[in-house]
Design an enzyme around this catalytic site. Structure first.
Site, PDB file in Angstrom:
ATOM      1  N   CYS A   1       4.546   1.041  -4.027  1.00  0.00           N
ATOM      2  CA  CYS A   1       4.702  -0.205  -4.765  1.00  0.00           C
ATOM      3  C   CYS A   1       5.864  -0.951  -4.134  1.00  0.00           C
ATOM      4  O   CYS A   1       6.532  -0.422  -3.248  1.00  0.00           O
ATOM      5  CB  CYS A   1       5.060   0.067  -6.226  1.00  0.00           C
ATOM      6  SG  CYS A   1       3.769   0.927  -7.155  1.00  0.00           S
TER       7      CYS A   1
ATOM      8  N   ASN B   1       9.196   2.441  -7.469  1.00  0.00           N
ATOM      9  CA  ASN B   1       8.240   2.715  -6.403  1.00  0.00           C
ATOM     10  C   ASN B   1       8.252   4.213  -6.201  1.00  0.00           C
ATOM     11  O   ASN B   1       9.316   4.791  -5.974  1.00  0.00           O
ATOM     12  CB  ASN B   1       8.704   2.010  -5.117  1.00  0.00           C
ATOM     13  CG  ASN B   1       7.941   2.476  -3.897  1.00  0.00           C
ATOM     14  OD1 ASN B   1       6.780   2.864  -4.005  1.00  0.00           O
ATOM     15  ND2 ASN B   1       8.570   2.446  -2.757  1.00  0.00           N
ATOM     16  N   GLY B   2       7.083   4.833  -6.315  1.00  0.00           N
ATOM     17  CA  GLY B   2       7.036   6.275  -6.101  1.00  0.00           C
ATOM     18  C   GLY B   2       6.031   6.917  -7.018  1.00  0.00           C
ATOM     19  O   GLY B   2       5.108   6.248  -7.507  1.00  0.00           O
TER      20      GLY B   2
ATOM     21  N   TYR C   1       2.658   2.843   8.801  1.00  0.00           N
ATOM     22  CA  TYR C   1       1.649   1.937   8.258  1.00  0.00           C
ATOM     23  C   TYR C   1       2.171   0.946   7.215  1.00  0.00           C
ATOM     24  O   TYR C   1       1.832  -0.217   7.231  1.00  0.00           O
ATOM     25  CB  TYR C   1       0.518   2.751   7.623  1.00  0.00           C
ATOM     26  CG  TYR C   1      -0.432   1.917   6.787  1.00  0.00           C
ATOM     27  CD1 TYR C   1      -1.384   1.116   7.408  1.00  0.00           C
ATOM     28  CD2 TYR C   1      -0.351   1.901   5.396  1.00  0.00           C
ATOM     29  CE1 TYR C   1      -2.233   0.319   6.652  1.00  0.00           C
ATOM     30  CE2 TYR C   1      -1.198   1.109   4.638  1.00  0.00           C
ATOM     31  CZ  TYR C   1      -2.142   0.321   5.266  1.00  0.00           C
ATOM     32  OH  TYR C   1      -2.962  -0.471   4.528  1.00  0.00           O
TER      33      TYR C   1
ATOM     34  N   GLY D   1       1.541  -3.705  -2.690  1.00  0.00           N
ATOM     35  CA  GLY D   1       0.739  -3.472  -3.885  1.00  0.00           C
ATOM     36  C   GLY D   1       0.052  -4.739  -4.317  1.00  0.00           C
ATOM     37  O   GLY D   1       0.723  -5.756  -4.533  1.00  0.00           O
TER      38      GLY D   1
HETATM   39  P1  AMP Z   1     -10.016   5.355   7.318  1.00  0.00           P
HETATM   40  O1  AMP Z   1     -11.025   4.310   7.571  1.00  0.00           O
HETATM   41  O2  AMP Z   1     -10.196   6.030   5.997  1.00  0.00           O
HETATM   42  O3  AMP Z   1      -9.853   6.332   8.453  1.00  0.00           O
HETATM   43  O4  AMP Z   1      -8.603   4.627   7.186  1.00  0.00           O
HETATM   44  C1  AMP Z   1      -7.864   4.290   8.316  1.00  0.00           C
HETATM   45  C2  AMP Z   1      -7.409   2.863   8.222  1.00  0.00           C
HETATM   46  O5  AMP Z   1      -6.797   2.608   6.953  1.00  0.00           O
HETATM   47  C3  AMP Z   1      -6.404   2.538   9.275  1.00  0.00           C
HETATM   48  O6  AMP Z   1      -6.810   1.319   9.856  1.00  0.00           O
HETATM   49  C4  AMP Z   1      -5.074   2.372   8.542  1.00  0.00           C
HETATM   50  O7  AMP Z   1      -4.356   1.258   9.035  1.00  0.00           O
HETATM   51  C5  AMP Z   1      -5.466   2.141   7.107  1.00  0.00           C
HETATM   52  N1  AMP Z   1      -4.663   2.932   6.150  1.00  0.00           N
HETATM   53  C6  AMP Z   1      -4.000   4.073   6.360  1.00  0.00           C
HETATM   54  N2  AMP Z   1      -3.408   4.495   5.215  1.00  0.00           N
HETATM   55  C7  AMP Z   1      -3.724   3.615   4.265  1.00  0.00           C
HETATM   56  C8  AMP Z   1      -3.419   3.501   2.863  1.00  0.00           C
HETATM   57  N3  AMP Z   1      -2.679   4.414   2.253  1.00  0.00           N
HETATM   58  N4  AMP Z   1      -3.924   2.449   2.187  1.00  0.00           N
HETATM   59  C9  AMP Z   1      -4.690   1.542   2.808  1.00  0.00           C
HETATM   60  N5  AMP Z   1      -5.016   1.581   4.125  1.00  0.00           N
HETATM   61  C10 AMP Z   1      -4.539   2.604   4.845  1.00  0.00           C
END
Ligand code: AMP
Length: 484
Positions: free
Chosen positions: A2, A102-103, A257, A30
């Site tokens: 968050c 946040n957490g 990320y 968020g």
């Molecule tokens: P996936 O398609 O499930 O392999 O997700 C990988 C993609 O989701 C990558 O392009 C990341 O940039 C993005 N990503 C990684 N972690 C998260 C997260 N917690 N929430 C949303 N997007 C994410």
């Protein structure tokens, strides 16, 4: 994950509009719900599900009076995600205290269902900040009202640390107009303090990311240490208190990320770290004798800085091959695999000119379920690529995050229990490389050598706080039951 902001403005100012601006800067942390709590002798609150621009009307902003205010953007973790679960929360007793965080508390259900009911406390929401708020209020209530605020506050934070397990950075307002913040004993979530000096006086702010301070013209003072608390009354000097000492283990996934590249977290530039991830990946690519592509193409947005650095080190042309439509909802939290996959197609559209007849290397920050990589490898081929290589600027994700980053249940991770070669086959690439964990950690540490370790739980399954595993087991059964 968050995002929060808190500001103690000069007396007489209306600070909520600035809190709103900061929430816009933190929207990436968020998009589920947003809220502002202000204080002008009384609390004023507006919170609801939705993005910042949709939650606050001009009437709400006019009502959110006062020179001290906190704001929050919610990213869903546990809970049903109703309006009532959005933050901030406040209590009129003792003193009057409002809070957002946040957490994620790993013992939230134990507090809500067992420990608090045994003490005649009934939590109303599925939001864990309510538990932190009650723990803090209990601590405050146990202090002598005549004692100095610093000792009362330190006691309340210490009491909170004893009860609340997990990861949490907290921002709050205390009557009669004190802004405060504290960071859990391991400092897993970020929390930075800023200051804005003018002829009229000094104002203070705390935020999840420095970008929120930058946009408001606050200079960065410093990040709170792990286990440290801070409070300031408008017009007074702030007080910093070290309440607990543990090892500091900030979340490395923030750098991979989550955070904006224009932020600094624990003095580490997110942008520079992502460039170092790219440089390290280039070295690894070279050392492994991996195939040389004609072009390096980032998966927008979070891998751009790393992909560009990688291209520069390897002296390979960098180009944009996918255009992201920002107005498609989050694919990540869509309930079914089918919905997620079709949303990826609508979200990312290729520029065929950059693929035709070329060997390309697609770079992403991470591979979670493998949906994005599989789909984009397919799209690159359909757009005319000869060979499609894939690189991730972080190691294989194999373990869920108990601290608030929504990822997946264990079985959803494409890399869990698989070799890199098996993942390569799953995503259909001609070559796959993940950045090694040691190189990733080193690249992050270069930004601040004082940090002697990060939370790398999502890559290793080893978490800094002892109760994390039990919590994950509970979430996993809840999710599996919901999808059964
Ligand atoms: P996936 O398609 O499930 O392999 O997700 C990988 C993609 O989701 C990558 O392009 C990341 O940039 C993005 N990503 C990684 N972690 C998260 C997260 N917690 N929430 C949303 N997007 C994410």
């Amino acid at each position: 994950m968050c995002g929060f902001i808190g500001i103690a403005g000069l007396s007489g100012r209306q600070i909520a509009p600035e809190v709103y601006e900061a929430l816009i800067a933190l929207q990436h942390r968020g998009q589920d719900a947003s809220g502002i709590l202000s204080f002008d002798g009384k609390f004023h609150l507006r919170k609801a599900n939705g993005m910042v621009r949709d939650v606050f009307s001009p009437e709400d902003m006019a009502r959110l009076r006062g020179n001290v205010a906190i704001g929050h953007n919610r990213y869903p973790t546990v809970g049903s995600g109703s309006d009532e679960d959005s933050q901030p929360f406040y209590l009129n007793f003792p003193t009057g205290v409002g809070m957002a965080h946040n957490g994620n508390l790993t013992n939230f259900l134990d507090l809500k269902d067992r420990l608090f009911p045994a003490e005649n406390i009934c939590l109303q929401s599925s939001c864990d900040v309510e538990a932190i708020l009650y723990a803090f209020a209990q601590g405050l209530q146990q202090t002598d009202v005549a004692a100095p605020m610093s000792s009362r506050f330190a006691y309340a934070v210490e009491h909170t640390f004893l009860r609340a397990k997990g990861a949490y950075s907290v921002v709050g307002v205390l009557a009669p107009g004190i802004l405060f913040a504290f960071r859990d004993p391991f400092g897993i979530k970020p929390c930075i303090v800023g200051r804005r000096v003018s002829a009229a006086g000094t104002e203070w702010a705390v935020a999840s990311e420095s970008v929120a301070l930058d946009v408001l013209g606050f200079e960065r003072v410093r990040d709170l240490h792990n286990g440290e608390a801070f409070f300031v009354a408008p017009g007074e000097e702030p007080v910093f208190l070290r309440v607990a000492e543990q090892v500091h283990r900030p979340c490395i996934f923030e750098l991979v990320y989550f955070a904006r590249p224009d932020s600094f977290l624990d003095k580490i530039s997110v942008y520079k770290t992502r460039r170092r991830f790219g440089e390290a990946l280039a070295e690894q690519w070279r050392e492994a004798g991996a195939p040389r592509p004609d072009a390096i193409i980032p998966i927008p947005d979070s891998s751009r800085d790393a992909a560009l650095a990688m291209a520069q080190v390897l002296d390979i042309p960098y180009c944009e091959g996918f255009i992201k439509n920002r107005y498609v909802g989050r694919t990540f939290i869509m309930p079914s695999q089918e919905a997620r996959t079709s949303a990826i197609r609508r979200k990312m559209n290729p520029i065929p000119l950059e693929f035709q007849g070329r060997d390309v290397l697609l770079v992403d920050d991470s591979i979670v379920r493998g949906n994005t990589s599989r789909k984009l490898v397919e799209q690159a081929r359909a757009a005319g690529a000869r060979k499609v290589y894939f690189a991730s600027t972080s190691p294989p994700l194999t373990s869920p995050c108990p601290y608030g980053i929504d990822m997946a249940t264990r079985s959803d991770f494409v890399a869990r229990g698989k070799t890199v070669e098996q993942v390569r086959q799953e995503i259909g690439a001609d070559y796959l490389m993940y950045l090694d964990i040691a190189r990733m950690v080193h690249a992050a540490q270069v930004g601040n050598p004082e940090i002697d370790g990060f939370c790398t739980g999502c890559f290793t399954g080893r978490y800094p706080t002892p109760e994390a595993q039990e919590h994950l087991d509970a979430i996993e059964s809840e999710r599996l039951a919901a999808h059964a």
